[in-house]
Write an enzyme that holds these catalytic residues in place. Structure first.
Site, PDB file in Angstrom:
ATOM      1  N   SER A 213       0.844  -1.197   0.000  1.00  0.00           N
ATOM      2  CA  SER A 213       0.000   0.000   0.000  1.00  0.00           C
ATOM      3  C   SER A 213       0.877   1.243   0.000  1.00  0.00           C
ATOM      4  O   SER A 213       2.052   1.171  -0.376  1.00  0.00           O
ATOM      5  CB  SER A 213      -0.960  -0.026   1.199  1.00  0.00           C
ATOM      6  N   ASN A 214       0.338   2.359   0.386  1.00  0.00           N
ATOM      7  CA  ASN A 214       1.103   3.609   0.406  1.00  0.00           C
ATOM      8  C   ASN A 214       0.644   4.444   1.604  1.00  0.00           C
ATOM      9  O   ASN A 214      -0.229   4.022   2.360  1.00  0.00           O
ATOM     10  CB  ASN A 214       0.917   4.356  -0.916  1.00  0.00           C
ATOM     11  N   ARG A 215       1.207   5.617   1.737  1.00  0.00           N
ATOM     12  CA  ARG A 215       0.980   6.407   2.955  1.00  0.00           C
ATOM     13  C   ARG A 215      -0.280   7.273   2.903  1.00  0.00           C
ATOM     14  O   ARG A 215      -0.497   8.097   3.788  1.00  0.00           O
ATOM     15  CB  ARG A 215       2.179   7.327   3.204  1.00  0.00           C
TER      16      ARG A 215
END
Ligand SMILES: Cc1cc2nc3c(=O)[nH]c(=O)nc-3n(C[C@H](O)[C@H](O)[C@H](O)COP(=O)(O)O)c2cc1C
Length: 406
Positions: A213-215
């Site tokens: 995923s990402n932030r």
């Protein structure tokens, strides 16, 4: 920004077991910035004291119209004229019957009859009282008179058995009231338009317990959904996992992966007037998802994950785009404008919102952002560092202005 800020809301509380829940709704309205005044029926004061509402609203509570403390004003007329939205919460079977007849035998019913403000009624009662043909006839009359009625919830009643008649939870009531209130404000710039917003960071599963995923926190997308709602739009928010609460009046569709997000956007796109793709969609996903949790490799061998590209949502939409105004986002850490301009052209976007997420105060997770808006044949516009709510509003207003020029 809230559509409730400084708005005059009168809450009429009648005498049911759910009267205490009106206090929670009032708290929510106050939090949204509304100025709330309360009228209680005499029977309502058997359930909750006026002091509770007086303390919450910091306004005197009206329970009687014949004790006139201010000789300049008749209580119910002054309150009725002040009111911009009237919420009857909870509405007893008795009060509903009186409203349907146009009775005015106490200060609550007199104020209801005297106001020209939109009226929202939240019935709450025993399921047999609710199902009674007389109550149903009265509710149908109210609807015919232009009063908005919220359908009660089905569930455990105070009587100890389940049935339809429960008062919906205060946040649901606020949600509904927000939608109704906004729909009545026909002068808002996005009135009658459908805005679709995506938000959050997608998750691409590696195995049953891990993902890529990402932030992204979803804050920018949620702020855009809220701003679009405040500008009068009917808003659908397609949200990848996010801890944020759904803005009142916004329809939220939850998704996990980039593929889920594409499917959801495709289903909504046709009926959308403006799409804002604020979600941080994974560019890659594991080529295969392991069915079982991947174990540590023997002999400390490195583990290689094979990644494959996910579907390019904006490119896919570019092929089916008709009247929709499409706004993309470009979060970059280098060559911001060059990369964003390339994306603008390649994906046939009407606008791209570029932000340099390597800068302090910009991009993921924080409450502030600074963006540059790029549009075909327009000079770039850069905002100062602002709250995400203010940035959201500027993006939508710039989009509206651009669309009007076309
Ligand atoms: C303990 C108790 C709970 C009640 N709960 C409800 C209720 O949830 N809904 C309702 O319509 N009436 C309920 N009633 C009946 C109303 O209080 C009664 O019809 C009263 O006349 C309503 O007056 P008002 O509409 O002027 O407030 C309840 C009565 C009692 C004693």
């Amino acid at each position: 920004m809230s559509i409730w800020k400084h708005r005059h809301v009168t809450v009429v509380v009648s005498g049911g077991i759910a009267s205490y829940k009106a206090a929670m709704l009032i708290r929510l309205l106050m939090k949204q910035g509304a100025t709330v005044r309360v009228v209680m029926t005499v029977h309502a004061t058997e359930f909750v004291t006026p002091l509770t509402f007086q303390t919450l609203t910091q306004q005197p509570v009206v329970t009687d119209e014949f004790t006139m403390t201010d000789p300049q004003h008749v209580v119910h007329v002054e309150l009725a004229d002040w009111t911009e939205l009237m919420l009857v919460v909870p509405a007893t079977a008795n009060l509903i019957a009186k409203m349907a007849q146009g009775l005015a035998d106490d200060v609550a019913t007199t104020t209801i009859l005297a106001t020209t403000a939109p009226k929202l009624v939240v019935p709450a009662m025993n399921s047999h009282m609710f199902a009674n043909p007389a109550t149903q006839r009265n509710l149908a009359q109210l609807t015919a008179d232009g009063v908005r009625v919220l359908d009660p919830a089905t569930g455990m009643l105070a009587e100890g058995y389940a049935g339809k008649g429960r008062m919906p939870e205060p946040d649901e009531i606020l949600n509904w009231a927000t939608t109704v209130f906004l729909a009545q404000q026909t002068d808002l710039p996005l009135h009658g338009e459908r805005v679709l917003v995506t938000a959050g960071g997608t998750r691409e599963p590696i195995d049953p317990v891990r993902y890529i995923s990402n932030r992204s926190s979803g804050k920018m997308g949620y702020a855009i959904a809220e701003a679009a709602r405040n500008l009068g739009a009917t808003v659908t928010l397609i949200s990848a996992p996010s801890a944020l609460a759904t803005p009142a009046g916004v329809t939220r569709i939850d998704v996990t992966t980039a593929q889920d997000l594409l499917t959801a956007v495709e289903a909504e796109f046709k009926t959308t007037d403006m799409l804002v793709m604020a979600a941080a969609v994974s560019d890659y996903r594991p080529a295969t998802t392991a069915m079982q949790k991947i174990k540590k490799q023997a002999d400390h061998e490195p583990l290689t994950l094979h990644l494959t590209e996910t579907a390019d949502i904006l490119k896919t939409l570019a092929t089916v785009k008709q009247h929709q105004f499409v706004i993309g986002f470009a979060a970059e850490t280098q060559a911001l404008l060059a990369n964003a301009n390339r994306k603008l052209a390649a994906k046939k976007l009407d606008m791209i919102v570029a932000n340099d997420v390597s800068k302090p105060g910009v991009g993921f997770n924080g409450d502030t952002n600074q963006v540059t808006m790029l549009r075909p044949e327009h000079e770039p516009v850069t905002t100062p560092l602002l709250s995400k709510a203010a940035v959201a509003e500027q993006i939508l207003l710039t989009a509206l202005q651009t669309r009007e020029e076309e």
